[in-house]
Scaffold this motif. Structure first.
Motif, PDB file in Angstrom:
ATOM      1  N   GLN A 131      -5.892  -5.692   2.051  1.00 57.51           N
ATOM      2  CA  GLN A 131      -6.642  -5.604   3.310  1.00 57.51           C
ATOM      3  C   GLN A 131      -6.324  -4.293   4.035  1.00 57.51           C
ATOM      4  OE1 GLN A 131      -8.355  -8.672   3.992  1.00 57.51           O
ATOM      5  NE2 GLN A 131      -9.572  -7.462   5.379  1.00 57.51           N
ATOM      6  N   THR A 149      -5.144  -1.527   2.781  1.00 56.29           N
ATOM      7  CA  THR A 149      -5.664  -0.412   1.994  1.00 56.29           C
ATOM      8  C   THR A 149      -7.162  -0.249   2.240  1.00 56.29           C
ATOM      9  OG1 THR A 149      -3.946  -0.733   0.327  1.00 56.29           O
ATOM     10  CG2 THR A 149      -5.898   0.491  -0.357  1.00 56.29           C
ATOM     11  N   ASN A 150      -7.892  -1.359   2.234  1.00 57.12           N
ATOM     12  CA  ASN A 150      -9.342  -1.300   2.485  1.00 57.12           C
ATOM     13  C   ASN A 150      -9.656  -0.776   3.873  1.00 57.12           C
ATOM     14  OD1 ASN A 150      -9.857  -2.333  -0.032  1.00 57.12           O
ATOM     15  ND2 ASN A 150     -10.119  -4.432   0.670  1.00 57.12           N
ATOM     16  N   GLN A 151      -8.793  -1.060   4.840  1.00 51.68           N
ATOM     17  CA  GLN A 151      -9.023  -0.640   6.217  1.00 51.68           C
ATOM     18  C   GLN A 151      -8.408   0.721   6.521  1.00 51.68           C
ATOM     19  OE1 GLN A 151      -7.593  -3.812   8.736  1.00 51.68           O
ATOM     20  NE2 GLN A 151      -9.084  -5.263   7.965  1.00 51.68           N
ATOM     21  N   ASP A 196      -2.532   3.671   1.014  1.00 52.08           N
ATOM     22  CA  ASP A 196      -3.489   3.317  -0.040  1.00 52.08           C
ATOM     23  C   ASP A 196      -2.852   2.429  -1.111  1.00 52.08           C
ATOM     24  OD1 ASP A 196      -5.406   4.848   1.277  1.00 52.08           O
ATOM     25  OD2 ASP A 196      -4.865   6.659   0.171  1.00 52.08           O
TER      26      ASP A 196
END
Length: 128
Positions: free
Chosen positions: A30, A32-34, A97
């Motif tokens: 989550q 990393t996605n944000q 990341d």
């Protein structure tokens, strides 16, 4: 959507305790996605220097609301600790990341604060 809000709420809170490999993977994925930096405190209840760092880590988490702070008890979530080759407590990881960018071993609040501040600053530069 409700799960997303729950994770966002946890990211906004202070240090979040990781209680399973699944929750570790979920939090790291989550964040990393944000595009959210992560600071992890690997601890153990039997390690007094590690336990002594808990209030400091909470205070640090309050200082950086846009960073995800995770606490991992190496005895409760052994697989995560072994995956990241954590050999001593306390160990602090700085992640971007989903990958480790820095690692500090030992209870040294001044050095940890200095590295986290530099990491967060570099992350903000990196993102913009």
């Amino acid at each position: 959507m409700e799960g997303q809000q729950q994770v966002e709420q946890q990211i906004k809170s202070k240090a979040v305790k990781v209680d399973s490999v699944e929750s570790w993977d979920s939090f790291v994925g989550q964040a990393t996605n944000q595009g959210c930096p992560i600071v992890v405190h690997f601890t153990a209840s039997w390690c007094m220097p590690s336990v002594a760092m808990n209030p400091f880590f909470e205070e640090l988490a309050s200082s950086f609301p846009d960073v995800l702070f995770l606490t991992v008890d190496v005895d409760e979530v052994k697989e995560v600790a072994s995956r990241l080759e954590i050999k001593a407590m306390p160990t602090f990881l700085l992640m971007r990341d989903g990958a480790q960018v820095d690692k500090l071993v030992g209870a040294n609040p001044e050095e940890i604060r200095k590295r986290v501040e530099a990491f967060v600053h570099s992350f903000r530069v990196y993102v913009s």
